[in-house]
Design a protein around this motif. Structure first.
Motif, PDB file in Angstrom:
ATOM      1  N   GLN A 216      40.286  41.300  36.752  1.00  0.00           N
ATOM      2  CA  GLN A 216      38.673  41.737  35.904  1.00  0.00           C
ATOM      3  C   GLN A 216      37.892  41.202  37.283  1.00  0.00           C
ATOM      4  OE1 GLN A 216      37.594  43.558  33.470  1.00  0.00           O
ATOM      5  NE2 GLN A 216      35.766  43.627  35.110  1.00  0.00           N
ATOM      6  N   GLU A 217      38.398  40.214  38.035  1.00  0.00           N
ATOM      7  CA  GLU A 217      37.463  39.346  38.968  1.00  0.00           C
ATOM      8  C   GLU A 217      37.377  40.525  40.619  1.00  0.00           C
ATOM      9  OE1 GLU A 217      35.927  35.683  41.363  1.00  0.00           O
ATOM     10  OE2 GLU A 217      37.937  35.610  39.963  1.00  0.00           O
ATOM     11  N   ALA A 218      38.644  40.548  40.384  1.00  0.00           N
ATOM     12  CA  ALA A 218      38.790  42.634  42.207  1.00  0.00           C
ATOM     13  C   ALA A 218      38.484  43.171  41.438  1.00  0.00           C
ATOM     14  CB  ALA A 218      40.138  42.221  42.301  1.00  0.00           C
ATOM     15  N   ILE A 219      38.339  43.416  40.172  1.00  0.00           N
ATOM     16  CA  ILE A 219      37.660  45.475  39.965  1.00  0.00           C
ATOM     17  C   ILE A 219      36.141  44.659  40.027  1.00  0.00           C
ATOM     18  CG2 ILE A 219      36.854  46.932  38.198  1.00  0.00           C
ATOM     19  CD1 ILE A 219      39.895  47.325  39.589  1.00  0.00           C
ATOM     20  N   ASP A 220      35.817  43.864  39.745  1.00  0.00           N
ATOM     21  CA  ASP A 220      33.905  43.659  39.902  1.00  0.00           C
ATOM     22  C   ASP A 220      33.797  43.367  41.222  1.00  0.00           C
ATOM     23  OD1 ASP A 220      33.616  43.071  36.475  1.00  0.00           O
ATOM     24  OD2 ASP A 220      34.182  40.828  36.879  1.00  0.00           O
ATOM     25  N   ASP A 221      34.275  42.797  42.355  1.00  0.00           N
ATOM     26  CA  ASP A 221      33.664  42.814  43.542  1.00  0.00           C
ATOM     27  C   ASP A 221      34.127  44.829  44.288  1.00  0.00           C
ATOM     28  OD1 ASP A 221      33.425  40.048  43.734  1.00  0.00           O
ATOM     29  OD2 ASP A 221      35.415  39.330  44.329  1.00  0.00           O
ATOM     30  N   LEU A 222      35.647  45.072  43.486  1.00  0.00           N
ATOM     31  CA  LEU A 222      35.320  46.308  44.512  1.00  0.00           C
ATOM     32  C   LEU A 222      34.171  47.327  43.723  1.00  0.00           C
ATOM     33  CD1 LEU A 222      36.716  48.313  45.863  1.00  0.00           C
ATOM     34  CD2 LEU A 222      37.866  48.497  43.381  1.00  0.00           C
ATOM     35  N   VAL A 223      34.049  47.154  42.343  1.00  0.00           N
ATOM     36  CA  VAL A 223      32.438  47.882  42.007  1.00  0.00           C
ATOM     37  C   VAL A 223      31.316  47.644  42.537  1.00  0.00           C
ATOM     38  CG1 VAL A 223      30.856  47.924  40.461  1.00  0.00           C
ATOM     39  CG2 VAL A 223      33.786  48.256  39.962  1.00  0.00           C
ATOM     40  N   LYS A 224      30.921  45.831  42.803  1.00  0.00           N
ATOM     41  CA  LYS A 224      30.115  45.195  43.635  1.00  0.00           C
ATOM     42  C   LYS A 224      29.932  45.895  45.508  1.00  0.00           C
ATOM     43  CE  LYS A 224      29.200  41.222  41.132  1.00  0.00           C
ATOM     44  NZ  LYS A 224      29.428  39.930  40.962  1.00  0.00           N
TER      45      LYS A 224
END
Length: 235
Positions: A216-224
């Motif tokens: 989830q953290e990596a996905i959140d960074d990618l979306v950001k």
């Protein structure tokens, strides 16, 4: 035609520069996939632009299938079919095919309808990430490589019950992700409407590669990163 700024016609070929492809992705499709950035070493012409140009050059048939067989890179001169046929290909000057098209049924050359449908489809298609892909990846506990995100077109189907439309719109009907090891195929289905009347349906499929466990953290960074790139471009 709204596509005029996004390609150059030279004798019997069509050339799409990285700048033109990138502008189409960002300004028409609202798609900020890094593969469409002009400076990307892996730059490829947006699949939606090839689709839109196919309709503009050939027309729209009751049933059309599109199979993407290669990524169009920088400085690739494309040869489009001269007219609609049962089976067609978009190739480069060496005969390499990038898009295979099959069609059957009635054919419309109504440019107003074609442009309206093209715009509606591209706007619909360009919102795949993050709105559709992220929930699908979370549901299947997989994610693309955030360092080298690879999401590419695979195929499309468009079917019409009625080609006599003026302002067609698209509505999402179903989404799915089939995972096979480190690769996945996403299917996004839609219905086509004229006002409240359903006039057709279709779907597109995309290929994901480099899949790994969902983070989830990596996905959140990618979306950001995606949203930042979009915001920076628009401002």
């Amino acid at each position: 035609m709204y596509l005029a700024p996004f390609y150059t016609e030279q004798e019997s070929t069509i050339l799409i520069t990285p700048e033109q492809g990138s502008r189409f992705a960002k300004e028409v499709a609202d798609d900020f996939n890094p593969l469409h950035n002009p400076e990307s070493k892996r730059f490829c012409v947006p699949g939606d632009l090839l689709f839109a140009l196919s309709l503009a050059k050939l027309g729209v048939a009751q049933t059309m299938r599109f199979n993407y067989t290669g990524m169009v890179g920088k400085d690739t001169a494309l040869v489009f079919p001269e007219k609609m046929a049962e089976k067609m290909q978009i190739q480069d000057q060496n005969g390499k095919a990038y898009l295979e098209i099959e069609q059957r049924g009635e054919i419309s050359q109504d440019m107003a309808m074609i442009e309206a449908f093209s715009k509606a489809y591209v706007a619909f298609s360009g919102h795949s990430f993050p709105h559709i892909l992220v929930p699908l990846m979370e549901q299947n506990n997989v994610m693309i490589n955030p360092e080298k995100p690879m999401v590419i077109y695979d195929s499309m189907l468009v079917e019409f019950d009625d080609l006599n439309a003026k302002q067609p719109t698209l509505k999402l009907t179903d989404t799915s992700l089939e995972v096979n090891g480190k690769r996945g195929q996403v299917k996004i289905a839609f219905d086509t409407f004229e006002d409240e009347r359903k006039i057709g349906h279709g779907y597109k499929t995309m290929l994901l590669s480099g899949l790994r466990d969902y983070d989830q953290e990596a996905i959140d960074d990618l979306v950001k990163q995606y949203e930042h790139a979009k915001s920076a471009y628009l401002t």
